[in-house]
Write a protein that holds these residues in place. Sequence first.
Motif, PDB file in Angstrom:
ATOM      1  N   THR A 190       0.871  -0.835  -0.198  1.00 25.61           N
ATOM      2  CA  THR A 190       0.157   0.052  -0.495  1.00 25.61           C
ATOM      3  C   THR A 190       0.927   1.528   0.383  1.00 25.61           C
ATOM      4  O   THR A 190       1.639   1.536   0.289  1.00 25.61           O
ATOM      5  N   PRO A 191       0.260   2.364  -0.244  1.00 23.43           N
ATOM      6  CA  PRO A 191       1.019   3.099  -0.357  1.00 23.43           C
ATOM      7  C   PRO A 191       1.556   4.015   1.492  1.00 23.43           C
ATOM      8  O   PRO A 191       3.114   4.008   1.225  1.00 23.43           O
ATOM      9  N   ALA A 192       0.884   3.448   2.229  1.00 23.53           N
ATOM     10  CA  ALA A 192       1.320   3.974   3.244  1.00 23.53           C
ATOM     11  C   ALA A 192       2.397   2.954   4.036  1.00 23.53           C
ATOM     12  O   ALA A 192       4.184   3.308   4.128  1.00 23.53           O
ATOM     13  N   GLU A 193       2.758   1.729   3.473  1.00 17.50           N
ATOM     14  CA  GLU A 193       3.523   0.564   3.870  1.00 17.50           C
ATOM     15  C   GLU A 193       4.691   1.082   2.730  1.00 17.50           C
ATOM     16  O   GLU A 193       5.906   0.800   3.251  1.00 17.50           O
ATOM     17  N   ARG A 194       4.942   1.812   2.073  1.00 19.46           N
ATOM     18  CA  ARG A 194       5.937   1.933   1.087  1.00 19.46           C
ATOM     19  C   ARG A 194       6.576   2.998   1.564  1.00 19.46           C
ATOM     20  O   ARG A 194       8.007   2.761   1.595  1.00 19.46           O
ATOM     21  N   THR A 195       6.457   4.012   1.560  1.00 18.61           N
ATOM     22  CA  THR A 195       6.541   5.044   1.870  1.00 18.61           C
ATOM     23  C   THR A 195       7.516   4.375   3.639  1.00 18.61           C
ATOM     24  O   THR A 195       8.232   5.366   4.022  1.00 18.61           O
ATOM     25  N   ALA A 196       6.540   3.994   4.783  1.00 13.54           N
ATOM     26  CA  ALA A 196       7.327   3.580   5.910  1.00 13.54           C
ATOM     27  C   ALA A 196       8.267   2.943   5.683  1.00 13.54           C
ATOM     28  O   ALA A 196       9.569   3.175   6.100  1.00 13.54           O
ATOM     29  N   PHE A 197       8.543   1.867   5.342  1.00 13.23           N
ATOM     30  CA  PHE A 197       9.287   0.834   4.453  1.00 13.23           C
ATOM     31  C   PHE A 197      10.424   1.997   4.079  1.00 13.23           C
ATOM     32  O   PHE A 197      11.343   1.573   5.009  1.00 13.23           O
ATOM     33  N   VAL A 198      10.411   2.404   3.036  1.00 12.14           N
ATOM     34  CA  VAL A 198      11.602   3.191   1.955  1.00 12.14           C
ATOM     35  C   VAL A 198      12.066   4.194   3.023  1.00 12.14           C
ATOM     36  O   VAL A 198      13.771   4.432   3.479  1.00 12.14           O
ATOM     37  N   LEU A 199      11.744   4.857   3.677  1.00 11.81           N
ATOM     38  CA  LEU A 199      11.924   5.914   4.865  1.00 11.81           C
ATOM     39  C   LEU A 199      12.401   5.436   5.869  1.00 11.81           C
ATOM     40  O   LEU A 199      13.817   5.794   6.667  1.00 11.81           O
ATOM     41  N   HIS A 200      11.727   4.102   6.430  1.00 12.20           N
ATOM     42  CA  HIS A 200      12.240   3.635   7.647  1.00 12.20           C
ATOM     43  C   HIS A 200      13.330   2.449   8.020  1.00 12.20           C
ATOM     44  O   HIS A 200      14.570   3.337   7.907  1.00 12.20           O
ATOM     45  N   ASP A 201      13.437   2.095   7.071  1.00 13.86           N
ATOM     46  CA  ASP A 201      13.951   0.466   6.632  1.00 13.86           C
ATOM     47  C   ASP A 201      15.642   1.231   5.014  1.00 13.86           C
ATOM     48  O   ASP A 201      17.025   0.402   5.428  1.00 13.86           O
ATOM     49  N   VAL A 202      15.334   1.732   4.627  1.00 11.47           N
ATOM     50  CA  VAL A 202      16.411   2.766   4.175  1.00 11.47           C
ATOM     51  C   VAL A 202      16.885   4.164   3.998  1.00 11.47           C
ATOM     52  O   VAL A 202      18.153   3.929   4.271  1.00 11.47           O
ATOM     53  N   PHE A 203      16.243   5.045   4.513  1.00 12.43           N
ATOM     54  CA  PHE A 203      16.597   5.987   5.065  1.00 12.43           C
ATOM     55  C   PHE A 203      16.709   6.317   6.958  1.00 12.43           C
ATOM     56  O   PHE A 203      17.053   7.517   7.258  1.00 12.43           O
ATOM     57  N   ALA A 204      16.290   5.537   7.351  1.00 14.96           N
ATOM     58  CA  ALA A 204      16.593   5.432   8.993  1.00 14.96           C
ATOM     59  C   ALA A 204      15.657   6.453   9.509  1.00 14.96           C
ATOM     60  O   ALA A 204      16.275   7.656  10.276  1.00 14.96           O
ATOM     61  N   VAL A 205      14.508   7.224   8.445  1.00 19.72           N
ATOM     62  CA  VAL A 205      13.814   8.629   9.513  1.00 19.72           C
ATOM     63  C   VAL A 205      13.072   7.773  10.486  1.00 19.72           C
ATOM     64  O   VAL A 205      12.222   6.469  10.603  1.00 19.72           O
ATOM     65  N   PRO A 206      13.112   8.151  11.585  1.00 16.09           N
ATOM     66  CA  PRO A 206      12.277   7.954  12.765  1.00 16.09           C
ATOM     67  C   PRO A 206      10.418   7.904  12.374  1.00 16.09           C
ATOM     68  O   PRO A 206      10.073   8.835  11.825  1.00 16.09           O
ATOM     69  N   PHE A 207      10.394   6.957  13.084  1.00 17.32           N
ATOM     70  CA  PHE A 207       8.766   6.723  13.427  1.00 17.32           C
ATOM     71  C   PHE A 207       7.925   8.098  13.141  1.00 17.32           C
ATOM     72  O   PHE A 207       6.985   7.814  12.559  1.00 17.32           O
ATOM     73  N   GLY A 208       8.041   9.062  14.234  1.00 22.62           N
ATOM     74  CA  GLY A 208       7.466   9.991  14.621  1.00 22.62           C
ATOM     75  C   GLY A 208       8.116  10.773  13.469  1.00 22.62           C
ATOM     76  O   GLY A 208       6.515  11.475  13.271  1.00 22.62           O
ATOM     77  N   GLU A 209       8.770  11.094  12.244  1.00 22.01           N
ATOM     78  CA  GLU A 209       8.469  12.011  11.743  1.00 22.01           C
ATOM     79  C   GLU A 209       7.675  11.242  10.580  1.00 22.01           C
ATOM     80  O   GLU A 209       6.976  12.207   9.653  1.00 22.01           O
TER      81      GLU A 209
END
Length: 296
Positions: free
Chosen positions: A116-135
């Motif tokens: 889903t768009p939300a899953e993909r965005t969360a995966f890319v930001l967190h798993d690839v770019f280490a963006v915190p969950f809060g952001e």
Amino acid sequence: MAELSTFEEYRTRLWGVAYRITGSVADADDAVQETWLRWQALPDGEARNPRAYLTTVISRICYDQLGSARSRRETYVGPWLPEPVVGDDRVLDPQDRVTLDESVGIALLTVLERLTPAERTAFVLHDVFAVPFGEIAEVVGRSPDSVRQLASRARKHVRATGAPRRSVDRGQHRQAVEAFLAAVTGGDFDGLMAVLDPDVVWRSDGGGKVTAARIPVTGHEKVARFVHRLTERGYDPERMAVLVRDVNGAPGLVFVDTVGEQAAVLSFTVGEDGRITGIDAILNPEKLRHLDLGAL
């Protein structure tokens, strides 16, 4: 007005985020431009953490794009593959070299299409770019705990699909690509069979614009025969150049005719034993129009 130099410092990272979320060079370019316009309109000192602010802005733009893109891809003719990045340093941000093989490969980006768009965005930001969950929560409009679950589901889905991993050794990868090329151009069927994994999968994206297989071809014998037929019908060394070039950060092939009007880009996944486990052929001219064929 926010400073251009600060934006330029993060431009490569921003483009990398956008491309991984959208799978589109054109959409990534548009997202970077829109992010720049918003940054330019921001008063000096407004963003205390420019990196976090810019990452949030471009991620939100891309997240919004995914909804309409998803509906277009549901009616797409044949397999949908990402727009390839050929010999482009924008995918080679030094800060992200550790995760490059998995995060920008055509094979993994294709798997991300199933999220889903939300899953993909969360995966890319967190798993690839280490963006915190809060952001990330600010991007997708969810709570941090919900975003954590999104990323977890995405991660499990990627693992469950058996998304192929590239060989760790770049030299080994290139050797396999060159062996494939030599077999194809030399009409060496046995050589082609030898470099293909028994379970190799060929996917081709013509988008209904050019002739392409509308379902994946699986198995080394079927793929070898398929490629052999394609070569017999369409490969003329007098009018077509075949170039070994980086495709999404790893050696691949670019086919260009002598007038530079037609092209095909092949991305390869190579297993640890040095044999090719996956070939993704992007043929749709609309997905190749960003390439400067004359400069390749």
